[in-house]
Design an enzyme around this catalytic site. Structure first.
Site, mmCIF file in Angstrom:
data_model
loop_
_atom_site.group_PDB
_atom_site.id
_atom_site.type_symbol
_atom_site.label_atom_id
_atom_site.label_comp_id
_atom_site.label_asym_id
_atom_site.label_seq_id
_atom_site.Cartn_x
_atom_site.Cartn_y
_atom_site.Cartn_z
ATOM 1 N N LYS A 144 0.824 -1.224 0.000
ATOM 2 C CA LYS A 144 0.000 0.000 0.000
ATOM 3 C C LYS A 144 0.850 1.261 0.000
ATOM 4 O O LYS A 144 0.420 2.284 -0.506
ATOM 5 C CB LYS A 144 -0.963 -0.052 1.190
ATOM 6 C CG LYS A 144 -1.771 -1.361 1.255
ATOM 7 C CD LYS A 144 -2.313 -1.798 -0.117
ATOM 8 C CE LYS A 144 -2.690 -3.270 -0.148
ATOM 9 N NZ LYS A 144 -2.968 -3.749 -1.528
ATOM 10 N N ASP A 169 -7.112 -0.941 -5.190
ATOM 11 C CA ASP A 169 -7.764 -1.728 -4.140
ATOM 12 C C ASP A 169 -7.308 -1.235 -2.766
ATOM 13 O O ASP A 169 -6.249 -0.619 -2.632
ATOM 14 C CB ASP A 169 -7.403 -3.216 -4.302
ATOM 15 C CG ASP A 169 -8.236 -4.101 -3.386
ATOM 16 O OD1 ASP A 169 -7.745 -5.190 -3.006
ATOM 17 O OD2 ASP A 169 -9.362 -3.714 -3.036
#
Ligand SMILES: O=C(NCCNC(=O)c1cc(-c2ccc(F)cc2)cc(O)c1O)c1cc(O)ncn1
Ligand SMILES: [Mg+2]
Length: 214
Positions: A144, A169
């Site tokens: 991330k 996502d």
């Protein structure tokens, strides 16, 4: 020796899914993750949103960052027109080894190129080494804290054109705050949040769709 979760997921696919049938591979993985063991696939709920974005984009060249076991790779590839190509990058060799077998079981291997390595190293090589001009669609699903630096890198390398779509996502869970702030405030992107849930749970998560404006 103990098997790993990706190995057990592959075992379920090879035991229960129909060879050459991408939908049955997806269904088997979702069933495995709901009934046996949670795994970090995009899942069926967010997967439907992914499907609709892929279908409406009708992309020729797709980049996926973060293959894991190949669940979203199979979902995307199964929706691509015949000449279209999907390049998927995975850093973890154990994940890559499992993903190759899932992708082949589903029968979508001819549309997919799985490349092992760090996205930050591979993105600058896309044009010269992989013959890519620009990407119509990028699915971000890797570490991330790499979403923002890799997006800036794709801009710098001229891999995005006016109308290129970024679909990210986990923008809520685990969360990508710096990426969200960037695409939502930059004049170079038009962003939209698709509220959903973390795969196989009731926890909030969602996908952020950002159109590059050039
Ligand atoms: O990319 C690599 N891992 C998967 C990235 N993806 C995630 O981390 C991810 C995590 C979650 C998640 C959410 C809640 C929770 F409690 C635990 C995990 C969900 C998701 O949907 C993801 O996509 C990786 C690995 C490695 O060893 N080396 C290089 N790269
Ligand atoms: Mg994810």
């Amino acid at each position: 020796t103990q098997s790993t979760r990706p190995q057990r997921l592959l075992g379920a696919v090879q035991k229960k899914a129909t060879r050459g049938n991408p939908r049955s591979v997806i269904q088997t993985i979702d069933q495995f993750c709901r009934q046996r063991e949670w795994a970090m696939n995009v899942g069926d709920e967010k997967g439907c949103i992914l499907d609709s974005v892929v279908t409406e984009t009708n992309p020729t060249t797709v980049l996926e960052l973060g293959t894991y076991c190949g669940y979203s790779t199979v979902r995307i590839a199964s929706l691509l027109p015949p000449q279209a190509r999907l390049i998927t990058l995975e850093f973890n060799p154990d994940f890559a080894r499992i993903a190759r077998q899932v992708i082949t079981w589903a029968g979508v291997q001819d549309k997919v190129e799985l490349v092992e390595g760090a996205s930050g190293d591979l993105i600058p090589k896309m044009k010269a080494q992989f013959g890519v001009n620009t990407f119509d669609l990028v699915f971000l699903d890797h570490w991330k804290d790499r979403y923002l630096p890799d997006t800036k890198l794709m801009e710098e390398c001229g891999l995005l054109k006016k109308g290129s779509i970024l679909l990210a996502d986990n923008v809520i869970c685990p969360g990508t705050p710096d990426y969200l702030e960037y695409v939502r405030n930059s004049p170079r992107y038009q962003s939209q949040y698709f509220k959903s849930h973390l795969e196989y749970t009731k926890v909030e998560d969602g996908l952020e769709k950002s159109v590059f404006l050039g």
